[in-house]
Write a protein that holds these residues in place. Structure first.
Motif, PDB file in Angstrom:
ATOM      1  N   LEU A 192      35.297  38.411 155.342  1.00 10.43           N
ATOM      2  CA  LEU A 192      34.093  37.622 155.612  1.00 10.43           C
ATOM      3  C   LEU A 192      34.392  36.126 155.516  1.00 10.43           C
ATOM      4  O   LEU A 192      34.122  35.491 154.487  1.00 10.43           O
ATOM      5  N   PRO A 193      34.954  35.547 156.566  1.00  9.55           N
ATOM      6  CA  PRO A 193      35.181  34.098 156.543  1.00  9.55           C
ATOM      7  C   PRO A 193      33.869  33.338 156.662  1.00  9.55           C
ATOM      8  O   PRO A 193      32.925  33.808 157.303  1.00  9.55           O
ATOM      9  N   THR A 194      33.804  32.191 156.031  1.00  7.52           N
ATOM     10  CA  THR A 194      32.636  31.342 156.193  1.00  7.52           C
ATOM     11  C   THR A 194      32.838  30.427 157.399  1.00  7.52           C
ATOM     12  O   THR A 194      33.873  30.470 158.067  1.00  7.52           O
ATOM     13  N   GLN A 195      31.863  29.583 157.659  1.00  9.44           N
ATOM     14  CA  GLN A 195      31.871  28.705 158.829  1.00  9.44           C
ATOM     15  C   GLN A 195      33.075  27.767 158.802  1.00  9.44           C
ATOM     16  O   GLN A 195      33.472  27.269 157.740  1.00  9.44           O
ATOM     17  N   LEU A 196      33.690  27.550 159.952  1.00  4.41           N
ATOM     18  CA  LEU A 196      34.815  26.614 160.052  1.00  4.41           C
ATOM     19  C   LEU A 196      34.385  25.228 159.578  1.00  4.41           C
ATOM     20  O   LEU A 196      33.286  24.772 159.876  1.00  4.41           O
ATOM     21  N   GLY A 197      35.251  24.573 158.820  1.00  9.02           N
ATOM     22  CA  GLY A 197      34.951  23.232 158.328  1.00  9.02           C
ATOM     23  C   GLY A 197      34.359  23.203 156.932  1.00  9.02           C
ATOM     24  O   GLY A 197      34.207  22.139 156.340  1.00  9.02           O
ATOM     25  N   ILE A 198      34.019  24.377 156.385  1.00  8.34           N
ATOM     26  CA  ILE A 198      33.429  24.436 155.042  1.00  8.34           C
ATOM     27  C   ILE A 198      34.498  24.310 153.956  1.00  8.34           C
ATOM     28  O   ILE A 198      34.344  23.577 152.985  1.00  8.34           O
ATOM     29  N   CYS A 199      35.607  25.046 154.131  1.00  9.30           N
ATOM     30  CA  CYS A 199      36.647  25.106 153.096  1.00  9.30           C
ATOM     31  C   CYS A 199      37.633  23.941 153.232  1.00  9.30           C
ATOM     32  O   CYS A 199      37.802  23.382 154.314  1.00  9.30           O
ATOM     33  N   PRO A 200      38.304  23.601 152.139  1.00  9.12           N
ATOM     34  CA  PRO A 200      39.393  22.617 152.231  1.00  9.12           C
ATOM     35  C   PRO A 200      40.489  23.127 153.163  1.00  9.12           C
ATOM     36  O   PRO A 200      40.629  24.338 153.375  1.00  9.12           O
ATOM     37  N   ASN A 201      41.283  22.213 153.706  1.00 11.38           N
ATOM     38  CA  ASN A 201      42.394  22.595 154.580  1.00 11.38           C
ATOM     39  C   ASN A 201      43.337  23.541 153.843  1.00 11.38           C
ATOM     40  O   ASN A 201      43.705  23.292 152.696  1.00 11.38           O
ATOM     41  N   GLY A 202      43.690  24.634 154.523  1.00  7.76           N
ATOM     42  CA  GLY A 202      44.597  25.604 153.928  1.00  7.76           C
ATOM     43  C   GLY A 202      43.901  26.701 153.154  1.00  7.76           C
ATOM     44  O   GLY A 202      44.547  27.654 152.713  1.00  7.76           O
ATOM     45  N   ALA A 203      42.584  26.592 152.994  1.00 11.51           N
ATOM     46  CA  ALA A 203      41.867  27.559 152.154  1.00 11.51           C
ATOM     47  C   ALA A 203      40.950  28.488 152.931  1.00 11.51           C
ATOM     48  O   ALA A 203      40.287  29.332 152.334  1.00 11.51           O
ATOM     49  N   THR A 204      40.887  28.353 154.267  1.00 12.93           N
ATOM     50  CA  THR A 204      40.001  29.238 155.018  1.00 12.93           C
ATOM     51  C   THR A 204      40.604  30.634 155.122  1.00 12.93           C
ATOM     52  O   THR A 204      41.825  30.807 155.118  1.00 12.93           O
ATOM     53  N   LEU A 205      39.744  31.632 155.222  1.00 12.54           N
ATOM     54  CA  LEU A 205      40.224  33.003 155.345  1.00 12.54           C
ATOM     55  C   LEU A 205      41.003  33.187 156.642  1.00 12.54           C
ATOM     56  O   LEU A 205      41.970  33.955 156.688  1.00 12.54           O
ATOM     57  N   GLU A 207      43.005  31.089 158.010  1.00  8.51           N
ATOM     58  CA  GLU A 207      44.370  30.602 157.784  1.00  8.51           C
ATOM     59  C   GLU A 207      45.177  31.547 156.895  1.00  8.51           C
ATOM     60  O   GLU A 207      46.415  31.513 156.913  1.00  8.51           O
ATOM     61  N   ASN A 208      44.492  32.376 156.117  1.00  9.69           N
ATOM     62  CA  ASN A 208      45.165  33.223 155.137  1.00  9.69           C
ATOM     63  C   ASN A 208      45.030  34.715 155.427  1.00  9.69           C
ATOM     64  O   ASN A 208      45.328  35.535 154.560  1.00  9.69           O
ATOM     65  N   LEU A 209      44.605  35.051 156.642  1.00  9.37           N
ATOM     66  CA  LEU A 209      44.358  36.466 156.948  1.00  9.37           C
ATOM     67  C   LEU A 209      45.597  37.335 156.776  1.00  9.37           C
ATOM     68  O   LEU A 209      45.523  38.446 156.230  1.00  9.37           O
ATOM     69  N   TYR A 293      38.828  34.669 147.614  1.00 11.02           N
ATOM     70  CA  TYR A 293      40.208  34.185 147.692  1.00 11.02           C
ATOM     71  C   TYR A 293      40.160  32.671 147.875  1.00 11.02           C
ATOM     72  O   TYR A 293      39.817  32.167 148.944  1.00 11.02           O
ATOM     73  N   VAL A 294      40.463  31.960 146.803  1.00 10.22           N
ATOM     74  CA  VAL A 294      40.400  30.494 146.797  1.00 10.22           C
ATOM     75  C   VAL A 294      41.775  29.978 146.408  1.00 10.22           C
ATOM     76  O   VAL A 294      42.032  29.647 145.239  1.00 10.22           O
ATOM     77  N   PRO A 295      42.714  29.938 147.374  1.00 11.56           N
ATOM     78  CA  PRO A 295      44.089  29.570 147.034  1.00 11.56           C
ATOM     79  C   PRO A 295      44.204  28.103 146.611  1.00 11.56           C
ATOM     80  O   PRO A 295      43.385  27.273 146.981  1.00 11.56           O
TER      81      PRO A 295
END
Length: 390
Positions: A192-205, A207-209, A293-295
């Protein structure tokens, strides 16, 4: 009879965001002249909105919103606050049932600062909204160049009262762990990724799938996955390409547009998300546990750090692939009683003794900032003014 305008204006919000208006409408329709407004941005027609709400709906544009004067306006969309005349009392219903580890250090105060009252369905959301408004208004006072903005009809430096309520869209607390309806050895993981632009760079689902899927598969080889992209981004080139790529695997399903979140939740044994409040919604609806997942990222972030501190002992949070592996393995073996213990601890910490949103809407309309549910207001300087309870 006093008018109350209820506005649905979230871009491609569909039924998911429209439903935020239901508790307000149902609690107010007998006492006030409720007028439901829908714009073309939502992706729903007037007829579709009427079917969901069982109530007459007016299809309008921005010019109608701007024409309202000295009214009470309740909105599911934060941006619409800029379109309101200063004479209106605006109530924004914030989304989700918990705060988010977002990269925005103002926690979206650039949008929410135009509202007189903000309904937040959790204590953590209330705290992040309050801190964001404080920081935003202090910076706005210090950085005069930020004040040149001809787009808004009202000031974003007004008194604003955050209000914490029970979740707007979630059923009541489970008294015990519900029986499992699963009869097979399947193990379904919702992504369940959230909206693009919400997470810091490198922390979106997104990017980490690969990391996330490999971590789960290494512990639960028979696991299958359902990817539920953020609904408004299904046509985004990056998301579209990723969905096409993942569709090649027979153990990964892409959730169909229009599928309700409730159906998605019932299919999953756990949900992994980056920042979506849907992770908590999954837990509140099913009594099963999500994994956030909050790397670790190179940049320190005020909001993310505050959220991690809030949720430290309340939510399952993985900061690395190894932690994710451990959680995935542990979750597959978790007894229902253990899940319930974590669920109940979270529920009590975030929602115990909070009022029903239905009660709050009525009191806000009658008493505005003097409502008994407004513990404080934040002024143009970013200072907190606590309400005298005597």
């Amino acid at each position: 009879m006093k008018n109350v305008y209820l506005l649905s204006n979230v871009a491609d919000g569909g039924k998911t965001y429209l439903e935020y208006l239901i508790p307000a409408l149902n609690s107010l329709r007998q006492k006030y002249n409720c007028v439901v407004l829908n714009t073309d941005r939502t992706g729903l027609s007037r007829e579709e909105v009427e079917a969901v709400l069982d109530f007459p709906v007016k299809q309008i544009g921005n010019d109608f919103i701007a024409s309202l004067k000295s009214q009470v306006v309740i909105s599911n969309d934060a941006y619409a606050g800029r379109l309101l005349d200063h004479s209106n009392f605006g109530i924004f219903i914030s989304h989700g049932n918990v705060g988010m580890p977002a990269k925005d250090k103002y926690y979206y105060a650039e949008l929410t600062s135009y509202w007189d009252a903000i309904i937040s369905s959790s204590r953590s959301g209330f705290d992040l909204i309050t801190a964001g408004l404080q920081a935003y208004r202090r910076d706005r006072k210090a950085l005069k160049t930020m004040l040149i903005d001809g787009l808004a009809l009202r000031s974003d430096m007004r008194n604003t009262s955050p209000v914490a309520t029970l979740p707007v869209k979630i059923p009541g607390i489970f008294e015990s762990s519900p029986p499992s309806k699963k009869t097979s050895d399947d193990y379904v993981v919702g992504l369940l990724p959230t909206q693009l632009g919400i997470c810091p760079n490198g922390a979106t689902l997104y990017e980490n799938l690969q990391t996330v899927i490999n971590a789960v598969k290494s512990q639960i080889p028979h696991a299958t996955f359902i990817l539920r992209p953020y609904m408004a981004e299904l046509s985004h080139p990056t998301v579209k390409a990723l969905c096409e790529e993942l569709s090649a695997y027979d153990w990964i399903t892409i959730d169909k547009a229009g599928t309700s979140s409730t159906v998605f939740y019932t299919q999953c044994d756990t949900v992994i998300t980056d920042a979506s409040t849907g992770g908590v919604s999954f837990m509140l609806n099913t009594c099963k546990l999500p994994i956030y997942y909050v790397p670790f990222t190179e940049e320190s972030n005020l909001t993310v750090d505050a959220w991690l501190k809030q949720m430290d002992t309340l939510l399952p949070i993985a900061r690395s692939s190894n932690e994710l592996k451990d959680m995935a393995s542990g979750f597959s073996l978790l007894a229902r009683e253990d899940s319930y213990y974590i669920y109940n601890k979270f529920y009590q910490a975030q929602y115990s003794d909070l009022p029903l949103p239905q009660e709050v809407f009525h009191d806000l309309i009658e008493y505005r900032h003097e409502s008994k549910y407004c513990p404080l207001s934040i002024d143009s300087f970013g200072d907190i003014n606590e309400r005298d309870k005597h």
